[in-house]
Design a protein around this motif. Structure first.
Motif, PDB file in Angstrom:
ATOM      1  N   UNK A  93      30.375 -10.004-128.192  1.00 26.79           N
ATOM      2  CA  UNK A  93      29.352  -9.729-127.189  1.00 26.79           C
ATOM      3  C   UNK A  93      28.734  -8.354-127.301  1.00 26.79           C
ATOM      4  N   UNK A  94      29.550  -7.342-127.445  1.00 22.53           N
ATOM      5  CA  UNK A  94      29.036  -5.973-127.549  1.00 22.53           C
ATOM      6  C   UNK A  94      28.170  -5.824-128.793  1.00 22.53           C
ATOM      7  N   UNK A  95      28.691  -6.290-129.916  1.00 20.48           N
ATOM      8  CA  UNK A  95      27.957  -6.175-131.173  1.00 20.48           C
ATOM      9  C   UNK A  95      26.657  -6.970-131.124  1.00 20.48           C
ATOM     10  N   UNK A  96      26.726  -8.192-130.552  1.00 18.48           N
ATOM     11  CA  UNK A  96      25.531  -9.022-130.420  1.00 18.48           C
ATOM     12  C   UNK A  96      24.467  -8.332-129.571  1.00 18.48           C
ATOM     13  N   UNK A  97      24.895  -7.742-128.455  1.00 19.27           N
ATOM     14  CA  UNK A  97      23.947  -7.054-127.578  1.00 19.27           C
ATOM     15  C   UNK A  97      23.295  -5.875-128.278  1.00 19.27           C
ATOM     16  N   UNK A  98      24.092  -5.112-129.002  1.00 17.68           N
ATOM     17  CA  UNK A  98      23.540  -3.948-129.699  1.00 17.68           C
ATOM     18  C   UNK A  98      22.572  -4.366-130.798  1.00 17.68           C
ATOM     19  N   UNK A  99      22.853  -5.490-131.436  1.00 16.19           N
ATOM     20  CA  UNK A  99      22.005  -5.941-132.535  1.00 16.19           C
ATOM     21  C   UNK A  99      20.742  -6.652-132.056  1.00 16.19           C
ATOM     22  N   UNK A 100      20.868  -7.513-131.052  1.00 19.77           N
ATOM     23  CA  UNK A 100      19.758  -8.378-130.648  1.00 19.77           C
ATOM     24  C   UNK A 100      19.168  -8.078-129.273  1.00 19.77           C
ATOM     25  N   UNK A 101      19.847  -7.296-128.455  1.00 21.05           N
ATOM     26  CA  UNK A 101      19.332  -6.956-127.132  1.00 21.05           C
ATOM     27  C   UNK A 101      19.123  -8.166-126.250  1.00 21.05           C
ATOM     28  N   UNK A 102      18.012  -8.169-125.516  1.00 22.59           N
ATOM     29  CA  UNK A 102      17.705  -9.230-124.558  1.00 22.59           C
ATOM     30  C   UNK A 102      17.636 -10.593-125.235  1.00 22.59           C
ATOM     31  N   UNK A 103      17.218 -10.640-126.474  1.00 21.94           N
ATOM     32  CA  UNK A 103      17.107 -11.926-127.170  1.00 21.94           C
ATOM     33  C   UNK A 103      18.435 -12.674-127.200  1.00 21.94           C
ATOM     34  N   UNK A 104      19.529 -11.953-127.414  1.00 19.21           N
ATOM     35  CA  UNK A 104      20.832 -12.628-127.463  1.00 19.21           C
ATOM     36  C   UNK A 104      21.216 -13.119-126.069  1.00 19.21           C
ATOM     37  N   UNK A 105      20.833 -12.382-125.026  1.00 21.77           N
ATOM     38  CA  UNK A 105      21.134 -12.813-123.655  1.00 21.77           C
ATOM     39  C   UNK A 105      20.415 -14.107-123.333  1.00 21.77           C
ATOM     40  N   UNK A 106      19.189 -14.220-123.796  1.00 17.29           N
ATOM     41  CA  UNK A 106      18.452 -15.461-123.556  1.00 17.29           C
ATOM     42  C   UNK A 106      19.126 -16.628-124.279  1.00 17.29           C
ATOM     43  N   UNK A 107      19.636 -16.375-125.490  1.00 16.76           N
ATOM     44  CA  UNK A 107      20.364 -17.420-126.225  1.00 16.76           C
ATOM     45  C   UNK A 107      21.650 -17.783-125.476  1.00 16.76           C
ATOM     46  N   UNK A 108      22.406 -16.771-125.036  1.00 12.54           N
ATOM     47  CA  UNK A 108      23.635 -17.039-124.292  1.00 12.54           C
ATOM     48  C   UNK A 108      23.333 -17.808-123.010  1.00 12.54           C
ATOM     49  N   UNK A 109      22.246 -17.462-122.358  1.00 15.56           N
ATOM     50  CA  UNK A 109      21.867 -18.147-121.131  1.00 15.56           C
ATOM     51  C   UNK A 109      21.647 -19.632-121.404  1.00 15.56           C
ATOM     52  N   UNK A 110      20.987 -19.940-122.498  1.00 12.46           N
ATOM     53  CA  UNK A 110      20.790 -21.346-122.882  1.00 12.46           C
ATOM     54  C   UNK A 110      22.125 -21.996-123.248  1.00 12.46           C
ATOM     55  N   UNK A 111      22.970 -21.278-123.996  1.00 17.65           N
ATOM     56  CA  UNK A 111      24.295 -21.800-124.385  1.00 17.65           C
ATOM     57  C   UNK A 111      25.130 -22.105-123.146  1.00 17.65           C
ATOM     58  N   UNK A 112      25.062 -21.240-122.131  1.00 18.14           N
ATOM     59  CA  UNK A 112      25.834 -21.463-120.895  1.00 18.14           C
ATOM     60  C   UNK A 112      25.376 -22.731-120.200  1.00 18.14           C
ATOM     61  N   UNK A 113      24.091 -23.016-120.249  1.00 16.00           N
ATOM     62  CA  UNK A 113      23.574 -24.243-119.620  1.00 16.00           C
ATOM     63  C   UNK A 113      24.014 -25.476-120.394  1.00 16.00           C
TER      64      UNK A 113
END
Length: 189
Positions: free
Chosen positions: A166-186
């Motif tokens: 999670x930390x590495x993903x956030x640092x690398x992709x920023x908000x884009x990774x959060x949007x992907x995680x948000x879709x994955x959570x759904x």
């Protein structure tokens, strides 16, 4: 007349009195089925029911914490410079994700040793915090295999991590990774 009334999590105002003079019915905010609200009891089992804001005040209606579609768990401490550096990046992503409407919430598990250090480390951070003496910290550390800090895990509605990086993903992709995680959570529902 202006009527103020509240449900458990919000105040509402009604600008007009009903024609017959009755007090308007209490309006409940509809539950977003994509939020963590439908599984709030499971979240309470995982995190307990006591949460603090960044002023060390207990959040009276902690249900609002779970009125989000993306939830993250942050393991951190004020004494760790990598934690302080990561928090700056995380604040930026948190604010961007929540611009307009709340989508993303974070629950921080602190590794600070004293209440004074805890108080200093959470000042200014916009998310929510478990008490320093949270009894379930050992279980959370084991569940998410936390060996070093900072560690950040986006979770789905079962409490399962959506990424061990999670930390590495956030640092690398920023908000884009959060949007992907948000879709994955759904998708995981």
């Amino acid at each position: 007349n202006v009527f103020l009334y509240k449900n458990e999590s919000q105040e509402f105002s009604q600008q007009e009195e009903a024609p017959n003079g009755d007090v308007p019915e209490k309006k409940e905010k509809p539950i977003n089925p994509n939020s963590f609200m439908p599984v709030i009891d499971d979240m309470y089992e995982l995190f307990g029911q006591i949460f603090f804001d960044n002023k060390m005040e207990i959040i009276k209606d902690n249900r609002e914490i779970f009125d989000c579609t993306l939830l993250g768990v942050l393991f951190s401490a004020g004494w760790g410079s990598p934690c302080r550096i990561f928090n700056k990046d995380l604040i930026d992503v948190y604010n961007k994700m929540n611009d307009g409407e709340k989508i993303f919430e974070i629950i921080q598990v602190s590794f600070d040793k004293t209440e004074d250090n805890f108080k200093k480390s959470i000042a200014g951070l916009p998310w929510k915090f478990l008490p320093l003496d949270f009894k379930g910290i050992k279980n959370l550390k084991e569940k998410y295999n936390v060996l070093t800090i900072p560690k950040f895990f986006p979770i789905d509605k079962t409490g399962k991590s959506l990424s061990d990086r999670g930390r590495e993903d956030l640092l690398e992709y920023g908000v884009d990774i959060c949007e992907k995680w948000n879709e994955d959570a759904r998708v995981c529902e």
